[in-house]
Design a protein around this motif. Structure first.
Motif, mmCIF file in Angstrom:
data_model
loop_
_atom_site.group_PDB
_atom_site.id
_atom_site.type_symbol
_atom_site.label_atom_id
_atom_site.label_comp_id
_atom_site.label_asym_id
_atom_site.label_seq_id
_atom_site.Cartn_x
_atom_site.Cartn_y
_atom_site.Cartn_z
ATOM 1 N N ILE A 168 0.831 -1.196 0.000
ATOM 2 C CA ILE A 168 0.000 0.000 0.000
ATOM 3 C C ILE A 168 0.869 1.251 0.000
ATOM 4 N N THR A 169 0.321 2.345 -0.570
ATOM 5 C CA THR A 169 1.111 3.568 -0.724
ATOM 6 C C THR A 169 0.362 4.833 -0.290
ATOM 7 N N PRO A 170 -0.289 4.838 0.873
ATOM 8 C CA PRO A 170 -0.846 6.093 1.377
ATOM 9 C C PRO A 170 0.286 7.037 1.718
ATOM 10 N N ALA A 171 0.065 8.332 1.569
ATOM 11 C CA ALA A 171 1.202 9.242 1.694
ATOM 12 C C ALA A 171 0.869 10.499 2.488
ATOM 13 N N GLY A 172 1.907 10.996 3.152
ATOM 14 C CA GLY A 172 1.864 12.272 3.861
ATOM 15 C C GLY A 172 3.086 13.084 3.490
ATOM 16 N N LEU A 173 3.625 13.830 4.454
ATOM 17 C CA LEU A 173 4.812 14.648 4.223
ATOM 18 C C LEU A 173 5.909 14.268 5.205
ATOM 19 N N GLN A 390 9.791 7.937 15.950
ATOM 20 C CA GLN A 390 8.371 8.020 15.606
ATOM 21 C C GLN A 390 7.943 6.702 14.952
ATOM 22 N N ASN A 391 6.863 6.110 15.413
ATOM 23 C CA ASN A 391 6.383 4.872 14.818
ATOM 24 C C ASN A 391 5.674 5.207 13.512
ATOM 25 N N LEU A 392 6.371 4.984 12.424
ATOM 26 C CA LEU A 392 5.822 5.326 11.116
ATOM 27 C C LEU A 392 4.554 4.538 10.832
ATOM 28 N N ASN A 393 4.546 3.293 11.265
ATOM 29 C CA ASN A 393 3.371 2.450 11.034
ATOM 30 C C ASN A 393 2.111 3.099 11.596
ATOM 31 N N LYS A 394 2.171 3.470 12.864
ATOM 32 C CA LYS A 394 0.993 4.060 13.506
ATOM 33 C C LYS A 394 0.646 5.405 12.889
ATOM 34 N N THR A 395 1.656 6.173 12.536
ATOM 35 C CA THR A 395 1.387 7.476 11.933
ATOM 36 C C THR A 395 0.656 7.307 10.614
ATOM 37 N N PHE A 396 1.117 6.388 9.776
ATOM 38 C CA PHE A 396 0.436 6.166 8.509
ATOM 39 C C PHE A 396 -1.005 5.724 8.739
#
Length: 456
Positions: A168-173, A390-396
């Protein structure tokens, strides 16, 4: 995917899950994340005894992929379960993939059983009508097994599901914590996201960053970085048969990007050039588009000394998709069951994902994956160290995934991207070009590529 307050899964417990850290070989630009063109290899398990699960499936399949490291690691694991399936793989650069595929189709001599569709050319691939419908026999896969936003970008113009997601490729900054602290007053993800709730605020703060840095620091590194975020945030179907509704789809995002350009908050790099790559470590831009794969292929690859230097926030205005690769089966394959066994194992099974996620950061596009592997998500990954823990998983998951949506893909979507890519470097440099003129030029270029189409 976002429909207000709509969960990407159907259970509240799913909101404790998260997304990926690295998507192997799935950049949003034109450079391959791995491998040159034409390297080949084979792998079969020794011995004649078959496992109880996979021994009934036999045959030889061809796989074309651009990530050689993934192939070398995954194929032996696959053959532990499917010892009677021989996998012949060829490493093909993703920039050469479509040309090689079309040449093979034309000659009728060299077409893989397992076909990858990188986002930049996915619509073109789907419109070739060479991929099997995965909801039919012998696959019998159901689109309801996928995360809600995925079927639209994994289906052809006939509505057939012709691929599953590599990751999956959801995205932020992504943002430089040091620069955010110095020029925006905070490096805390929640505080920073609250400080830039919309693009108007983003531009105004960018003007102050320019002033305070003496013109040395910009908000985005590239016109294209800003465009790809804003374009996908405005995601909606805009191709109807041979009618392409460009004005409705692109005018608003282009207006915002041109406003950023004119305000001086965009850097002068062209995306995925050596200068753009080097800018991650150089520190002259604060923000970059970031999908799960970006932590590996953009951050760690380009800022090797950047441990603790980065953060991740949702983009003002909502989430978007950034890159992505579909995996499908060639209609003319003589070994469809074996090809599907490989796809299912490598990209969706527990055994395959134990390697694909833990070693390569790929996240299955199925709801079941996130329901079953909460412990994997909670553990985070090694790339979190670049993001100060920072837990990238949870942030995404918690901040980004719930608002993802994506355009259906056709050959015309690919043509629009091709036309845009040829034009934006000039738009970035020549501030005398305004948005209306740029949009008309884009329409003209798309018309040249698709003379049969009606361009609105």
């Amino acid at each position: 995917m976002k429909r207000k307050n709509r969960s990407w899964l159907y259970t509240p417990a799913a909101l404790l899950l998260a997304s990926a850290v690295a998507l192997s070989g799935c950049t949003g630009g034109s450079e391959s994340a791995g491998g040159g063109s034409g390297e080949t290899g084979t792998n079969t398990a020794a011995g004649d005894s078959a496992s109880s699960a996979g021994g009934g499936i036999k045959g030889t399949i061809k796989v074309w992929d651009w990530d050689e490291a993934f192939l070398k690691r995954m194929v032996p694991e696959f053959n532990k379960k499917y010892p009677n399936v021989k996998v012949e793989y060829t490493v093909v650069n993703n920039t050469d993939y479509m040309q090689k595929l079309q040449s093979g189709i034309a000659s009728g001599s060299d077409v893989p059983d397992v076909i990858l569709g990188e986002m930049n050319y996915r619509g073109q691939l789907f419109d070739l009508d060479i991929l099997d419908n995965l909801e039919g026999a012998p696959y019998n896969f159901k689109r309801t097994q996928l995360l809600d936003y995925l079927p639209s970008i994994l289906s052809n113009s006939k509505g057939e599901l012709v691929g599953v997601d590599q990751s999956i490729t959801p995205a932020g900054l992504a943002y430089r914590r040091d620069l955010a602290k110095q020029y925006l007053g905070t490096d805390d993800p929640d505080a920073l996201a609250a400080a830039i709730p919309d693009w108007h605020t983003f531009i105004e703060k960018g003007k102050k960053v320019q002033q305070d840095s003496g013109g040395k620091v910009t908000m985005f590194a590239s016109f294209d970085d800003a465009y790809r975020v804003l374009r996908e945030q405005n995601s909606k179907p805009y191709v109807n048969g041979t009618t392409i509704n460009l004005t409705e789809r692109l005018k608003l995002p282009l207006e915002t990007v041109f406003s950023m350009r004119d305000a001086g908050v965009l850097g002068k790099y062209e995306a995925y050039t050596p200068g753009w790559n080097a800018s991650f470590a150089k520190g002259d831009n604060i923000f970059y588009p970031m999908a799960p794969w970006s932590a590996k292929w953009n951050i760690a690859a380009n800022d090797k000394d950047g441990i603790g230097r980065w953060g991740l926030i949702p983009a003002p205005g909502g989430s978007y998709t950034y890159g992505g690769t579909s995996i499908g089966v060639f209609k003319g394959s003589k070994n469809k069951e074996a090809a599907w066994a490989y796809i299912n194992f490598a990209y969706m099974s527990d055994e395959g994902m134990a390697v694909s996620y833990k070693e390569f950061g790929n996240m299955a596009g199925t709801k079941e994956f996130f329901e079953k592997h909460k412990d994997w998500i909670e553990a985070g990954t090694d790339y979190d160290k670049y993001f100060a823990g920072q837990n990238l998983n949870k942030t995404f998951l918690e901040k980004i995934v719930p608002s993802v949506k994506a355009d259906p893909q056709t050959k015309y979507n690919a043509m629009v991207q091709t036309a845009y890519s040829s034009l934006y470097p000039l738009w970035m440099k020549d501030t005398s070009i305004k948005v209306n003129a740029a949009l008309e030029k884009l329409k003209s270029e798309v018309k040249n590529l698709a003379p049969e189409a009606t361009i609105n």
